[in-house]
Write a protein that holds these residues in place. Sequence first.
Motif, PDB file in Angstrom:
ATOM      1  N   ALA A 169       0.810  -1.215   0.000  1.00 25.89           N
ATOM      2  CA  ALA A 169       0.000   0.000   0.000  1.00 25.89           C
ATOM      3  C   ALA A 169       0.841   1.263   0.000  1.00 25.89           C
ATOM      4  O   ALA A 169       0.333   2.349   0.235  1.00 25.89           O
ATOM      5  N   ALA A 170       2.132   1.141  -0.295  1.00 25.51           N
ATOM      6  CA  ALA A 170       3.019   2.294  -0.221  1.00 25.51           C
ATOM      7  C   ALA A 170       2.605   3.406  -1.176  1.00 25.51           C
ATOM      8  O   ALA A 170       2.815   4.586  -0.901  1.00 25.51           O
ATOM      9  N   ALA A 171       1.995   3.052  -2.302  1.00 26.59           N
ATOM     10  CA  ALA A 171       1.626   4.063  -3.291  1.00 26.59           C
ATOM     11  C   ALA A 171       0.163   4.482  -3.210  1.00 26.59           C
ATOM     12  O   ALA A 171      -0.237   5.463  -3.829  1.00 26.59           O
ATOM     13  N   ALA A 172      -0.645   3.755  -2.463  1.00 27.72           N
ATOM     14  CA  ALA A 172      -2.069   4.073  -2.381  1.00 27.72           C
ATOM     15  C   ALA A 172      -2.284   5.304  -1.508  1.00 27.72           C
ATOM     16  O   ALA A 172      -1.628   5.460  -0.481  1.00 27.72           O
ATOM     17  N   PRO A 173      -3.212   6.179  -1.892  1.00 25.08           N
ATOM     18  CA  PRO A 173      -3.545   7.310  -1.021  1.00 25.08           C
ATOM     19  C   PRO A 173      -3.948   6.794   0.366  1.00 25.08           C
ATOM     20  O   PRO A 173      -4.684   5.818   0.481  1.00 25.08           O
ATOM     21  N   LEU A 174      -3.425   7.457   1.390  1.00 25.84           N
ATOM     22  CA  LEU A 174      -3.665   7.047   2.763  1.00 25.84           C
ATOM     23  C   LEU A 174      -4.508   8.079   3.484  1.00 25.84           C
ATOM     24  O   LEU A 174      -4.235   9.281   3.415  1.00 25.84           O
ATOM     25  N   TYR A 175      -5.517   7.594   4.184  1.00 25.09           N
ATOM     26  CA  TYR A 175      -6.346   8.411   5.073  1.00 25.09           C
ATOM     27  C   TYR A 175      -6.175   7.798   6.452  1.00 25.09           C
ATOM     28  O   TYR A 175      -6.402   6.608   6.642  1.00 25.09           O
ATOM     29  N   LEU A 176      -5.765   8.615   7.391  1.00 29.13           N
ATOM     30  CA  LEU A 176      -5.419   8.111   8.709  1.00 29.13           C
ATOM     31  C   LEU A 176      -6.136   8.912   9.780  1.00 29.13           C
ATOM     32  O   LEU A 176      -6.059  10.147   9.804  1.00 29.13           O
ATOM     33  N   CYS A 177      -6.842   8.229  10.655  1.00 32.78           N
ATOM     34  CA  CYS A 177      -7.506   8.860  11.791  1.00 32.78           C
ATOM     35  C   CYS A 177      -6.459   8.955  12.892  1.00 32.78           C
ATOM     36  O   CYS A 177      -5.874   7.940  13.269  1.00 32.78           O
ATOM     37  N   TYR A 178      -6.255  10.165  13.405  1.00 28.79           N
ATOM     38  CA  TYR A 178      -5.180  10.299  14.380  1.00 28.79           C
ATOM     39  C   TYR A 178      -5.407  11.491  15.299  1.00 28.79           C
ATOM     40  O   TYR A 178      -6.124  12.438  14.973  1.00 28.79           O
ATOM     41  N   ASN A 179      -4.737  11.440  16.436  1.00 32.07           N
ATOM     42  CA  ASN A 179      -4.845  12.473  17.463  1.00 32.07           C
ATOM     43  C   ASN A 179      -3.988  13.679  17.074  1.00 32.07           C
ATOM     44  O   ASN A 179      -2.772  13.566  16.916  1.00 32.07           O
ATOM     45  N   ALA A 180      -4.619  14.822  16.927  1.00 33.57           N
ATOM     46  CA  ALA A 180      -3.933  16.039  16.494  1.00 33.57           C
ATOM     47  C   ALA A 180      -2.849  16.492  17.472  1.00 33.57           C
ATOM     48  O   ALA A 180      -1.920  17.195  17.079  1.00 33.57           O
ATOM     49  N   ARG A 181      -2.942  16.066  18.723  1.00 28.88           N
ATOM     50  CA  ARG A 181      -1.896  16.433  19.683  1.00 28.88           C
ATOM     51  C   ARG A 181      -0.575  15.754  19.338  1.00 28.88           C
ATOM     52  O   ARG A 181       0.468  16.144  19.848  1.00 28.88           O
ATOM     53  N   SER A 188       8.198   9.091   2.606  1.00 31.79           N
ATOM     54  CA  SER A 188       7.471   7.921   2.105  1.00 31.79           C
ATOM     55  C   SER A 188       6.744   8.224   0.802  1.00 31.79           C
ATOM     56  O   SER A 188       6.122   7.346   0.224  1.00 31.79           O
ATOM     57  N   GLY A 189       6.823   9.479   0.373  1.00 27.73           N
ATOM     58  CA  GLY A 189       6.063   9.869  -0.804  1.00 27.73           C
ATOM     59  C   GLY A 189       4.634  10.239  -0.465  1.00 27.73           C
ATOM     60  O   GLY A 189       3.829  10.516  -1.341  1.00 27.73           O
ATOM     61  N   ARG A 190       4.326  10.246   0.813  1.00 24.68           N
ATOM     62  CA  ARG A 190       2.984  10.602   1.272  1.00 24.68           C
ATOM     63  C   ARG A 190       3.051  11.886   2.074  1.00 24.68           C
ATOM     64  O   ARG A 190       3.720  11.934   3.101  1.00 24.68           O
ATOM     65  N   GLU A 191       2.350  12.872   1.638  1.00 29.64           N
ATOM     66  CA  GLU A 191       2.184  14.074   2.448  1.00 29.64           C
ATOM     67  C   GLU A 191       0.833  13.946   3.125  1.00 29.64           C
ATOM     68  O   GLU A 191      -0.194  13.857   2.465  1.00 29.64           O
ATOM     69  N   LEU A 192       0.838  13.855   4.437  1.00 32.97           N
ATOM     70  CA  LEU A 192      -0.400  13.768   5.190  1.00 32.97           C
ATOM     71  C   LEU A 192      -0.712  15.121   5.796  1.00 32.97           C
ATOM     72  O   LEU A 192       0.117  15.702   6.501  1.00 32.97           O
ATOM     73  N   VAL A 193      -1.896  15.616   5.506  1.00 32.21           N
ATOM     74  CA  VAL A 193      -2.345  16.889   6.055  1.00 32.21           C
ATOM     75  C   VAL A 193      -3.675  16.664   6.762  1.00 32.21           C
ATOM     76  O   VAL A 193      -4.438  15.754   6.415  1.00 32.21           O
ATOM     77  N   TYR A 247      -6.508  12.591   8.574  1.00 33.66           N
ATOM     78  CA  TYR A 247      -5.353  13.089   7.827  1.00 33.66           C
ATOM     79  C   TYR A 247      -5.338  12.353   6.505  1.00 33.66           C
ATOM     80  O   TYR A 247      -5.698  11.174   6.433  1.00 33.66           O
ATOM     81  N   GLY A 248      -4.927  13.045   5.474  1.00 33.83           N
ATOM     82  CA  GLY A 248      -4.905  12.404   4.172  1.00 33.83           C
ATOM     83  C   GLY A 248      -4.100  13.207   3.181  1.00 33.83           C
ATOM     84  O   GLY A 248      -3.437  14.188   3.535  1.00 33.83           O
ATOM     85  N   PRO A 249      -4.175  12.793   1.922  1.00 30.88           N
ATOM     86  CA  PRO A 249      -3.430  13.514   0.894  1.00 30.88           C
ATOM     87  C   PRO A 249      -4.023  14.906   0.700  1.00 30.88           C
ATOM     88  O   PRO A 249      -5.219  15.097   0.886  1.00 30.88           O
ATOM     89  N   PRO A 250      -3.181  15.861   0.352  1.00 35.23           N
ATOM     90  CA  PRO A 250      -3.721  17.209   0.127  1.00 35.23           C
ATOM     91  C   PRO A 250      -4.657  17.224  -1.081  1.00 35.23           C
ATOM     92  O   PRO A 250      -4.307  16.726  -2.138  1.00 35.23           O
ATOM     93  N   TRP A 251      -5.830  17.748  -0.884  1.00 39.88           N
ATOM     94  CA  TRP A 251      -6.811  17.907  -1.957  1.00 39.88           C
ATOM     95  C   TRP A 251      -7.325  19.335  -1.852  1.00 39.88           C
ATOM     96  O   TRP A 251      -7.646  19.786  -0.753  1.00 39.88           O
ATOM     97  N   PRO A 252      -7.439  20.025  -2.949  1.00 48.18           N
ATOM     98  CA  PRO A 252      -7.905  21.414  -2.884  1.00 48.18           C
ATOM     99  C   PRO A 252      -9.317  21.526  -2.293  1.00 48.18           C
ATOM    100  O   PRO A 252     -10.238  20.908  -2.788  1.00 48.18           O
ATOM    101  N   SER A 253      -9.426  22.283  -1.261  1.00 47.44           N
ATOM    102  CA  SER A 253     -10.682  22.655  -0.597  1.00 47.44           C
ATOM    103  C   SER A 253     -11.721  21.550  -0.476  1.00 47.44           C
ATOM    104  O   SER A 253     -12.892  21.769  -0.674  1.00 47.44           O
TER     105      SER A 253
END
Length: 185
Positions: free
Chosen positions: A122-134, A146-151, A174-180
């Motif tokens: 799954a290294a190339a698949a878009p990743l969506y990750l639920c995570y604690n902002a702290r 990793s080639g993944r920018e998580l925002v 958190y996931g890949p950057p997508w415009p708005s």
Amino acid sequence: HPATNLEPTECAGVTEEHAFEQYFFDEATRAALLDLLLARHSRPLLLCAPSLAVEAEARGAPYLLLDRDERFGFLRGFRPFDLERPEPETAADFAFDCVLCDPPFSNFELARLREVLNTLGAAAAPLYLCYNARREGALVDAFAGSGRELVRMAGGPLGYTSVKASTQQHIFLYGPPWPSVGVPS
């Protein structure tokens, strides 16, 4: 502090196992997350997200659920999976086009999660990750290079059925950057 002092809730007749950091998304969050995934992708791999798989199943959407909890074996897309001992062939025959993961925050290191994703191919698949902002800095650092920018995606915190409100307010997608585009409300 424990994530909750609330009683475990049920999803599709399965009671949460808080000892394994299993917390189910509330109905609104399940619907919003699946709407988001299916607007962009057609075959999500759901890692440690059984309540989201229940929503996908109800809609007849294709998905693959990898989870340790074999009580979800009634779902057509379920396969037993151990984060500590990932088997690459577990997902090899399912052509997933994204991954959504709701990992155990306290008991599983992010660097190890990155290895698990690589093991699954799954290294190339878009990743969506639920995570604690702290712990956002640690999340970004763990996936750097990793080639993944998580925002942090637009929208509010994710909702769970039995997590204290004071904890929930810090859990985001958190996931890949997508415009708005963010988590639907």
